[in-house]
Design an enzyme around this catalytic site. Structure first.
Site, PDB file in Angstrom:
ATOM      1  N   GLU A   2      44.788  24.263  43.856  1.00 24.56           N
ATOM      2  CA  GLU A   2      44.948  23.920  42.514  1.00 24.56           C
ATOM      3  C   GLU A   2      44.832  22.464  42.254  1.00 24.56           C
ATOM      4  O   GLU A   2      45.022  21.508  42.807  1.00 24.56           O
ATOM      5  CB  GLU A   2      46.771  24.050  42.311  1.00 24.56           C
ATOM      6  CG  GLU A   2      46.933  23.604  40.997  1.00 24.56           C
ATOM      7  CD  GLU A   2      48.559  23.738  40.552  1.00 24.56           C
ATOM      8  OE1 GLU A   2      49.418  23.955  41.483  1.00 24.56           O
ATOM      9  OE2 GLU A   2      48.966  23.642  39.454  1.00 24.56           O
ATOM     10  N   GLU A   7      49.207  13.254  41.437  1.00 24.78           N
ATOM     11  CA  GLU A   7      49.776  14.051  42.131  1.00 24.78           C
ATOM     12  C   GLU A   7      49.076  14.455  43.577  1.00 24.78           C
ATOM     13  O   GLU A   7      49.273  15.057  44.479  1.00 24.78           O
ATOM     14  CB  GLU A   7      50.185  15.273  41.618  1.00 24.78           C
ATOM     15  CG  GLU A   7      51.186  15.005  40.239  1.00 24.78           C
ATOM     16  CD  GLU A   7      51.628  16.215  39.599  1.00 24.78           C
ATOM     17  OE1 GLU A   7      51.738  17.284  40.311  1.00 24.78           O
ATOM     18  OE2 GLU A   7      52.134  15.987  38.471  1.00 24.78           O
ATOM     19  N   THR A  22      46.439  24.283  32.958  1.00 23.64           N
ATOM     20  CA  THR A  22      46.480  23.746  31.712  1.00 23.64           C
ATOM     21  C   THR A  22      46.862  22.183  31.725  1.00 23.64           C
ATOM     22  O   THR A  22      46.312  21.294  31.011  1.00 23.64           O
ATOM     23  CB  THR A  22      46.695  24.446  30.723  1.00 23.64           C
ATOM     24  OG1 THR A  22      48.210  24.744  30.661  1.00 23.64           O
ATOM     25  CG2 THR A  22      45.816  25.762  30.769  1.00 23.64           C
ATOM     26  N   HIS A  59      47.216  19.996  33.949  1.00 24.10           N
ATOM     27  CA  HIS A  59      46.522  19.017  34.648  1.00 24.10           C
ATOM     28  C   HIS A  59      45.139  18.639  34.243  1.00 24.10           C
ATOM     29  O   HIS A  59      44.656  17.675  33.710  1.00 24.10           O
ATOM     30  CB  HIS A  59      46.374  19.348  36.151  1.00 24.10           C
ATOM     31  CG  HIS A  59      47.697  19.228  36.872  1.00 24.10           C
ATOM     32  ND1 HIS A  59      48.374  18.173  37.404  1.00 24.10           N
ATOM     33  CD2 HIS A  59      48.511  20.333  37.445  1.00 24.10           C
ATOM     34  CE1 HIS A  59      49.386  18.656  37.814  1.00 24.10           C
ATOM     35  NE2 HIS A  59      49.608  20.042  38.058  1.00 24.10           N
ATOM     36  N   HIS A  87      47.363  28.369  36.027  1.00 20.51           N
ATOM     37  CA  HIS A  87      48.715  28.104  35.601  1.00 20.51           C
ATOM     38  C   HIS A  87      48.754  27.646  34.174  1.00 20.51           C
ATOM     39  O   HIS A  87      47.742  27.045  33.611  1.00 20.51           O
ATOM     40  CB  HIS A  87      49.251  26.990  36.426  1.00 20.51           C
ATOM     41  CG  HIS A  87      49.993  27.234  37.599  1.00 20.51           C
ATOM     42  ND1 HIS A  87      50.235  26.264  38.481  1.00 20.51           N
ATOM     43  CD2 HIS A  87      50.550  28.345  38.202  1.00 20.51           C
ATOM     44  CE1 HIS A  87      51.008  27.015  39.676  1.00 20.51           C
ATOM     45  NE2 HIS A  87      51.080  28.184  39.334  1.00 20.51           N
ATOM     46  N   ARG A 128      55.091  19.945  29.934  1.00 16.08           N
ATOM     47  CA  ARG A 128      55.759  21.052  30.860  1.00 16.08           C
ATOM     48  C   ARG A 128      56.821  21.612  30.399  1.00 16.08           C
ATOM     49  O   ARG A 128      57.518  22.504  30.857  1.00 16.08           O
ATOM     50  CB  ARG A 128      55.859  20.660  32.185  1.00 16.08           C
ATOM     51  CG  ARG A 128      54.811  19.716  32.782  1.00 16.08           C
ATOM     52  CD  ARG A 128      54.851  19.661  34.424  1.00 16.08           C
ATOM     53  NE  ARG A 128      54.110  20.694  35.029  1.00 16.08           N
ATOM     54  CZ  ARG A 128      53.460  20.528  36.160  1.00 16.08           C
ATOM     55  NH1 ARG A 128      53.929  19.462  36.850  1.00 16.08           N
ATOM     56  NH2 ARG A 128      52.649  21.458  36.793  1.00 16.08           N
ATOM     57  N   GLU A 133      53.986  28.114  33.935  1.00 16.92           N
ATOM     58  CA  GLU A 133      54.971  26.937  34.582  1.00 16.92           C
ATOM     59  C   GLU A 133      55.934  25.986  33.799  1.00 16.92           C
ATOM     60  O   GLU A 133      54.888  25.565  33.036  1.00 16.92           O
ATOM     61  CB  GLU A 133      53.845  26.063  35.303  1.00 16.92           C
ATOM     62  CG  GLU A 133      54.246  26.080  36.920  1.00 16.92           C
ATOM     63  CD  GLU A 133      53.410  25.230  37.727  1.00 16.92           C
ATOM     64  OE1 GLU A 133      53.252  25.207  38.874  1.00 16.92           O
ATOM     65  OE2 GLU A 133      52.475  24.600  37.202  1.00 16.92           O
TER      66      GLU A 133
END
Ligand code: MN
Length: 290
Positions: A147, A153, A181, A183, A206, A212, A241
């Site tokens: 990912e 992160e 999407t 990120h 994702h 989010r 997510e």
């Protein structure tokens, strides 16, 4: 056909029998095909309970995780690298035992804000681990999805183009690109180019809004993203997510900096997301005919 899924943290921050049963039940009730289970600690995961729940209520499952400082395979320490390899091998076994075919997420380094970029030796060490884990996963019918996440992160790769070069270095057929999407919206030049460049090497998706929360309440250009998926004929998993302080995993929620409440009603959030993703994908299905 795309398979729509939802991350378990939409329903619960726990993974005991009752929590898993709840997540499986609500995922099915909302109309999804797939439940993604966060497997940050595969050694603590109650495999027997999960098997029992899934036997009673069949549902396809995938697993995702982010490594920690103690299991950072792309860091400097050999102890963390070895611990990370053991954790990834165990996670592959858990998802294989549940009949799943995907282990995805930040499985190539620590999911954290790093003070510096990964070093050449750290990166090389991680690639060695990923090759061995990929070979083990291949024997168990599991694909690894790397990912691509934003700079806060991970310190290994932050864009799809970097991810594709990283995949070339790993050089294993069952290791694929996993785009998110949320990120992409932070790091990519646009929402189409990364998908078109990845093509068949895009193996997992994702769907997350810019904050989010509810899809459509942020700034992500989903139309462009769905159009690109249609253009490459993507037919893998598309997993929703979303994170809110209403549902908390003590480790994952902190790693993802989930500090505020963006929703309270998991059922409404999940149903709305599935309808939105379906409608978005449906609208662009015909682009290959154009
Ligand atoms: Mn994600």
């Amino acid at each position: 056909m795309v398979a729509f899924g939802v991350h378990a943290l939409v329903w619960t921050g726990a993974l005991d029998r009752a929590a898993l049963a709840h997540a499986v039940d609500r995922t099915r009730a909302a109309g999804y095909d797939v439940l993604e289970i966060p497997l940050l600690d595969p050694f603590a995961f109650d495999l027997a309970a999960a098997r029992e729940v899934l036997e009673r209520h069949p549902l396809r499952v995938t697993a995702s995780l982010g490594l920690s400082a103690a299991t950072d395979i792309s860091g400097e320490g050999p102890a963390a690298r070895d611990a990370g390899e053991r954790l990834l091998l165990a996670a592959v076994d858990v998802i294989a035992e549940l009949g799943g075919a995907h282990l995805v997420g930040v499985i190539y380094g620590a999911l954290a804000k790093h003070a510096r970029a990964a070093t050449v030796t750290g990166r090389a060490g991680g690639i060695g681990v990923l090759r061995r884990v990929a070979d083990h996963a291949h024997g168990r019918g599991v694909t690894l999805g790397l990912e691509i996440v934003n700079r806060y992160e991970t310190n290994v790769v932050n864009t799809a183009r970097q991810g594709l070069a990283y995949l070339d270095e790993i050089d294993r057929p069952n290791v694929v690109l996993h785009l998110d999407t949320y990120h992409m919206n932070i790091e990519e030049p646009d929402m189409m180019t990364p998908v078109l460049e990845a093509g068949p090497r895009l193996g997992y998706v994702h769907i997350g809004e810019s904050h989010r929360g509810y899809l459509g309440s942020g700034t992500v250009d989903f139309g462009a993203f769905y159009r690109a998926l249609a253009a490459i004929g993507y037919d893998g998993h598309v997993v929703f997510e979303s994170f809110s302080s209403a549902v908390v995993d003590p480790v994952l929620s902190n790693a993802l900096a989930v500090w505020r409440n963006l929703w309270n009603d998991s059922d409404d959030l999940a149903r709305h997301a599935l309808a939105t993703m379906r409608a978005g994908m449906r609208a662009v299905e015909s682009v290959q005919m154009h």
